[in-house]
Enzyme design. Structure first.
Site, PDB file in Angstrom:
ATOM      1  N   LYS A 116      -7.745   1.429  -2.984  1.00  0.00           N
ATOM      2  CA  LYS A 116      -7.369   0.966  -1.645  1.00  0.00           C
ATOM      3  C   LYS A 116      -7.486   2.116  -0.633  1.00  0.00           C
ATOM      4  O   LYS A 116      -8.019   1.957   0.470  1.00  0.00           O
ATOM      5  CB  LYS A 116      -5.930   0.434  -1.708  1.00  0.00           C
ATOM      6  CG  LYS A 116      -5.252   0.224  -0.383  1.00  0.00           C
ATOM      7  CD  LYS A 116      -5.593  -1.100   0.237  1.00  0.00           C
ATOM      8  CE  LYS A 116      -4.968  -1.222   1.620  1.00  0.00           C
ATOM      9  NZ  LYS A 116      -5.321  -2.455   2.280  1.00  0.00           N
ATOM     10  N   THR A 156       0.874  -1.173   0.000  1.00  0.00           N
ATOM     11  CA  THR A 156       0.000   0.000   0.000  1.00  0.00           C
ATOM     12  C   THR A 156       0.908   1.218   0.000  1.00  0.00           C
ATOM     13  O   THR A 156       1.676   1.410   0.946  1.00  0.00           O
ATOM     14  CB  THR A 156      -0.885   0.022   1.261  1.00  0.00           C
ATOM     15  OG1 THR A 156      -1.584  -1.208   1.326  1.00  0.00           O
ATOM     16  CG2 THR A 156      -1.873   1.170   1.203  1.00  0.00           C
ATOM     17  N   LYS A 201      -1.242   4.919   8.660  1.00  0.00           N
ATOM     18  CA  LYS A 201      -0.492   5.046   7.400  1.00  0.00           C
ATOM     19  C   LYS A 201      -1.463   5.231   6.219  1.00  0.00           C
ATOM     20  O   LYS A 201      -1.305   6.133   5.391  1.00  0.00           O
ATOM     21  CB  LYS A 201       0.354   3.778   7.182  1.00  0.00           C
ATOM     22  CG  LYS A 201       1.001   3.707   5.814  1.00  0.00           C
ATOM     23  CD  LYS A 201       1.575   2.330   5.508  1.00  0.00           C
ATOM     24  CE  LYS A 201       1.812   2.193   4.024  1.00  0.00           C
ATOM     25  NZ  LYS A 201       2.250   0.888   3.608  1.00  0.00           N
TER      26      LYS A 201
HETATM   27  P1  NAD Z   1       6.188  -5.779   7.097  1.00  0.00           P
HETATM   28  O1  NAD Z   1       6.882  -4.615   7.712  1.00  0.00           O
HETATM   29  O2  NAD Z   1       5.917  -6.972   7.925  1.00  0.00           O
HETATM   30  O3  NAD Z   1       7.027  -6.260   5.806  1.00  0.00           O
HETATM   31  C1  NAD Z   1       7.759  -5.429   4.961  1.00  0.00           C
HETATM   32  C2  NAD Z   1       9.059  -6.155   4.650  1.00  0.00           C
HETATM   33  O4  NAD Z   1       9.789  -5.396   3.705  1.00  0.00           O
HETATM   34  C3  NAD Z   1       9.960  -6.352   5.854  1.00  0.00           C
HETATM   35  O5  NAD Z   1      10.264  -7.721   6.014  1.00  0.00           O
HETATM   36  C4  NAD Z   1      11.205  -5.537   5.515  1.00  0.00           C
HETATM   37  O6  NAD Z   1      12.411  -6.106   6.014  1.00  0.00           O
HETATM   38  C5  NAD Z   1      11.171  -5.550   4.020  1.00  0.00           C
HETATM   39  N1  NAD Z   1      11.929  -4.462   3.408  1.00  0.00           N
HETATM   40  C6  NAD Z   1      12.018  -3.172   3.783  1.00  0.00           C
HETATM   41  N2  NAD Z   1      12.812  -2.494   2.935  1.00  0.00           N
HETATM   42  C7  NAD Z   1      13.227  -3.369   1.999  1.00  0.00           C
HETATM   43  C8  NAD Z   1      14.057  -3.267   0.856  1.00  0.00           C
HETATM   44  N3  NAD Z   1      14.630  -2.119   0.494  1.00  0.00           N
HETATM   45  N4  NAD Z   1      14.278  -4.384   0.123  1.00  0.00           N
HETATM   46  C9  NAD Z   1      13.708  -5.559   0.479  1.00  0.00           C
HETATM   47  N5  NAD Z   1      12.905  -5.714   1.557  1.00  0.00           N
HETATM   48  C10 NAD Z   1      12.683  -4.620   2.310  1.00  0.00           C
HETATM   49  O7  NAD Z   1       4.842  -5.214   6.463  1.00  0.00           O
HETATM   50  P2  NAD Z   1       3.574  -6.052   5.988  1.00  0.00           P
HETATM   51  O8  NAD Z   1       2.592  -6.116   7.058  1.00  0.00           O
HETATM   52  O9  NAD Z   1       4.047  -7.315   5.342  1.00  0.00           O
HETATM   53  O10 NAD Z   1       2.967  -5.063   4.906  1.00  0.00           O
HETATM   54  C11 NAD Z   1       3.546  -4.917   3.633  1.00  0.00           C
HETATM   55  C12 NAD Z   1       2.679  -3.957   2.831  1.00  0.00           C
HETATM   56  O11 NAD Z   1       1.350  -4.465   2.774  1.00  0.00           O
HETATM   57  C13 NAD Z   1       2.557  -2.565   3.432  1.00  0.00           C
HETATM   58  O12 NAD Z   1       2.582  -1.634   2.386  1.00  0.00           O
HETATM   59  C14 NAD Z   1       1.224  -2.596   4.139  1.00  0.00           C
HETATM   60  O13 NAD Z   1       0.623  -1.318   4.231  1.00  0.00           O
HETATM   61  C15 NAD Z   1       0.417  -3.481   3.229  1.00  0.00           C
HETATM   62  N6  NAD Z   1      -0.697  -4.180   3.882  1.00  0.00           N
HETATM   63  C16 NAD Z   1      -0.532  -4.788   5.096  1.00  0.00           C
HETATM   64  C17 NAD Z   1      -1.608  -5.426   5.704  1.00  0.00           C
HETATM   65  C18 NAD Z   1      -1.449  -6.102   7.028  1.00  0.00           C
HETATM   66  O14 NAD Z   1      -2.480  -6.487   7.609  1.00  0.00           O
HETATM   67  N7  NAD Z   1      -0.239  -6.302   7.514  1.00  0.00           N
HETATM   68  C19 NAD Z   1      -2.845  -5.461   5.053  1.00  0.00           C
HETATM   69  C20 NAD Z   1      -2.973  -4.893   3.794  1.00  0.00           C
HETATM   70  C21 NAD Z   1      -1.885  -4.237   3.229  1.00  0.00           C
END
Ligand code: NAD
Length: 639
Positions: free
Chosen positions: A512, A437, A587
């Site tokens: 979204k 997102t 966010k």
């Molecule tokens: P998260 O923080 O658990 O995962 C993000 C991952 O990206 C981490 O493991 C981090 O180490 C990695 N990362 C950061 N910078 C990086 C880079 N330069 N190269 C490679 N990896 C890198 O977050 P999440 O909960 O998995 O969410 C991911 C996305 O999905 C976000 O944009 C969030 O808004 C969206 N989202 C999350 C949910 C939820 O319920 N968690 C629901 C819908 C959407």
């Protein structure tokens, strides 16, 4: 999609081309829609057979839509055309090898791409108006879409004749040539379709079949054709025809003098090579692809389209004289393609996928792709590994050679930084699928950068949370091209249960953000109403029973009730341990306000919700709690 209608009716899968104004010319998107429907129906016990037809009287399908191929080809971009042909040919093979009957109804013109979908199924129906042709040599291609397979199996030398001249077959000719199976008078087509749909029994077709009309080609004409078209080379055929004054010979000679010499020489060679063994659809398509892969860069294709369709001057400037194609030019067009060879791997498995960002969401999504049989290379700066995926050391390494690269990252700034690393490593035609997102601006900037590198970008944020990611039940909101969507569709089906196409790049993020702004606002409204009910002495269960069935109902009340012990199980029942954390809600609300500001939209409720979540997360220790923990917050403030 308005150009094609796909549905099931009775016992039949139904595909209807609805692009009658353009003679149902086949676009890439139409072709991919057919491909995906056929794959869905292959193992569906409710579908006994497939009925394939088209709207309009003039054509079942007059060919492939070559406008985009011409445009991209003249810009020096051959990737679009090659991808179109590759995927189209795979669909042609799928039709030819389909385990269930496919009945096609071929009124008016069926040419080129139309033959590819209409003439490889098990039951091909023609009527009074049917006119079938493979006119590709006239535009600098070879008969493709598996057409050479049919031509190579035709009686005598009729395959060479119809393939090189592009002459039209009548219904009778088409049956004799093996391009069709049955003649059914057109006024009984609707009844025939209805009987097939209702019964699912292919034998019903027999009751409508009539004696085919005489073939358009007389036995005398056929004899002339067989005499002249048996030559080893195009030159032999030209010489032989020149010495014959009959109308058939002179007519054929005139057609050959009009068409692209390199195309005719190669078409003849392909038909001969297929005849050397037992012709097969796959071998035919593989040989055709060698030619079409090179047709824009080294063949006459762009010039042929210019003369026939763009300038319509009908005087193409072919590279070679009709009787002067050097053998070396022909071998150059037909030599094997090496790593670019056309293969027929089932597209639903075995894709090469790069997955970047293996956090709470990314790791289970990647695991589902591995389980479905895809080859996944994963990268995360936090050194996370996913069982069955290959861990690599850089984002670029994950992206290199991938058919699809998926990113699941924290925010737009990180996405932009990762895009800079991976886009140069990605192969043209590959899909860049961002499921994070992020702000609309970052999504559109990355998409533009990817398009400039000839990639297919999609922004496809998800809803469904960590549970949806693990269970493969996410909903994707997709921005980007139909082409990209068609390529990524099998992956959406593994990682989720629904993918909604929201329009061009950035629109997935827009959807979204709008959805989550409603979610944040309604959660606050639901929580403050419960807290007010408490103050008024109204029992929470009674409040739920009324609101969940009255005009105040919402997803936050009915499916994710913020009051513990009331309604279905939700994070409130687990001491507000985060399902969807308050800081993630913040966010998304901030993204909505950023988007509203740049678009000049008034969102006062969204603003208020953002401010409230900001206070909760930053000043009141709300981080880490579920976003529904707004209810105990209000209760506390109300004392
Ligand atoms: P998260 O923080 O658990 O995962 C993000 C991952 O990206 C981490 O493991 C981090 O180490 C990695 N990362 C950061 N910078 C990086 C880079 N330069 N190269 C490679 N990896 C890198 O977050 P999440 O909960 O998995 O969410 C991911 C996305 O999905 C976000 O944009 C969030 O808004 C969206 N989202 C999350 C949910 C939820 O319920 N968690 C629901 C819908 C959407």
């Amino acid at each position: 999609m308005t150009d094609i209608q796909i549905r099931t009716e009775g016992r039949a899968g139904r595909i209807t081309l609805t692009r009658a104004k353009a003679m149902n010319a086949m676009t890439y998107e139409m072709c991919m829609a057919i491909d995906s429907a056929l794959r869905d129906w292959r193992d569906d016990p409710g579908v006994a057979l497939v009925v394939l037809d088209a709207e309009g009287d003039r054509a079942f399908c007059a060919g492939g839509d070559i406008a985009d191929m011409y445009r991209t080809g003249t810009e020096g971009d051959y990737v679009y055309g090659r991808t179109f042909w590759r995927d189209e040919y795979r669909t042609n093979a799928l039709i030819a090898e389909y385990p269930k009957p496919i009945v096609s109804f071929l009124q008016g013109f069926t040419m080129g791409g139309g033959v590819g979908i209409g003439c490889h199924g098990s039951h091909r129906v023609v009527g009074e108006s049917s006119k079938i042709a493979m006119p590709e040599c006239g535009i600098g291609l070879v008969p493709d879409v598996g057409g050479t397979f049919l031509l190579a199996r035709a009686p005598g030398r009729l395959g060479e004749y119809f393939g090189l001249t592009g002459a039209r077959m009548t219904a009778g000719d088409a049956i004799r040539m093996g391009f069709a199976d049955a003649f059914v008078p057109e006024d009984s087509w609707e009844a025939a379709k209805a009987a097939l749909i209702a019964s699912g029994d292919i034998a019903m077709l027999d009751t409508f079949v009539a004696r085919p009309p005489e073939a358009g080609l007389t036995p005398e004409a056929e004899e002339v054709i067989n005499r002249h078209f048996g030559g080893e080379s195009l030159g032999d055929i030209l010489n032989s025809l020149s010495s014959d004054d009959t109308e058939t010979a002179q007519g054929a000679l005139k057609a050959l003098r009009r068409n692209s010499p390199i195309s005719m020489a190669c078409a003849l060679e392909i038909i001969h090579r297929l005849r050397q063994g037992t012709p097969s659809i796959r071998k035919a398509l593989e040989l055709e692809f060698r030619f079409t892969w090179r047709a824009m860069e080294h063949g006459d294709f762009l010039e042929g389209i210019r003369a026939a369709i763009i300038d319509k001057d009908r005087s193409p400037n072919w590279q070679h004289a009709t009787d002067g194609v050097p053998p070396v030019a022909m071998s150059m067009m037909l030599r094997p393609l090496g790593k670019d060879v056309l293969t027929f791997d089932d597209k639903e498995t075995g894709m090469k996928i790069g997955f970047i960002g293996l956090g709470n969401m990314g790791a289970p999504m990647a695991a589902n792709l591995v389980k479905a049989g895809h080859q996944v290379k994963g990268f995360d700066t936090a050194d996370v590994t996913v069982e069955g995926a290959t861990s690599v050391a850089t984002a670029a390494e994950a992206a290199s050679g991938a058919d699809v690269v998926i990113t699941m990252l924290p925010n737009g700034a990180i996405l932009r930084a990762v895009a800079d690393q991976i886009i140069p490593a990605m192969a043209p035609g590959a899909v860049l699928l961002d499921c994070s997102t992020v702000d609309v601006e970052s999504a559109r900037a990355v998409a533009e950068q990817a398009e400039n590198a000839k990639l297919l970008p999609l922004d496809a944020p998800v809803s469904g949370g960590i549970g949806g990611a693990a269970g493969g039940t996410l909903t994707f909101m997709v921005g980007g091209s139909e082409r990209g969507l068609a390529k990524a569709k099998p992956l959406f089906e593994i990682m989720g249960q629904k993918a909604v196409h929201c329009g061009p790049s950035g629109n997935g993020q827009a959807a979204k953000i709008c959805n989550n702004m409603i979610l944040g606002v309604t959660m606050i409204a639901t929580c403050e109403a419960f807290a007010l009910a408490d103050q008024l002495g109204l029992d929470r269960q009674a409040m739920f029973d009324v609101v969940s069935t009255s005009s105040g109902y919402s997803w936050t009340m009915n499916a994710y009730c913020p009051a513990p012990g009331v309604g279905p199980a939700s994070p409130a029942d687990n001491d507000y341990k985060a399902g969807f954390a308050a800081e993630l809600m913040l966010k998304d609300l901030r993204l909505s306000q950023q988007a509203a500001e740049s678009a000049g939209a008034q969102t006062p409720m969204g603003r208020a919700a953002t401010d409230l979540y900001q206070t909760f997360v930053e000043d009141e220790n709300g981080a880490g709690q579920d976003f529904s923990a707004m209810l105990p917050r209000f209760s506390k403030l109300n004392g």
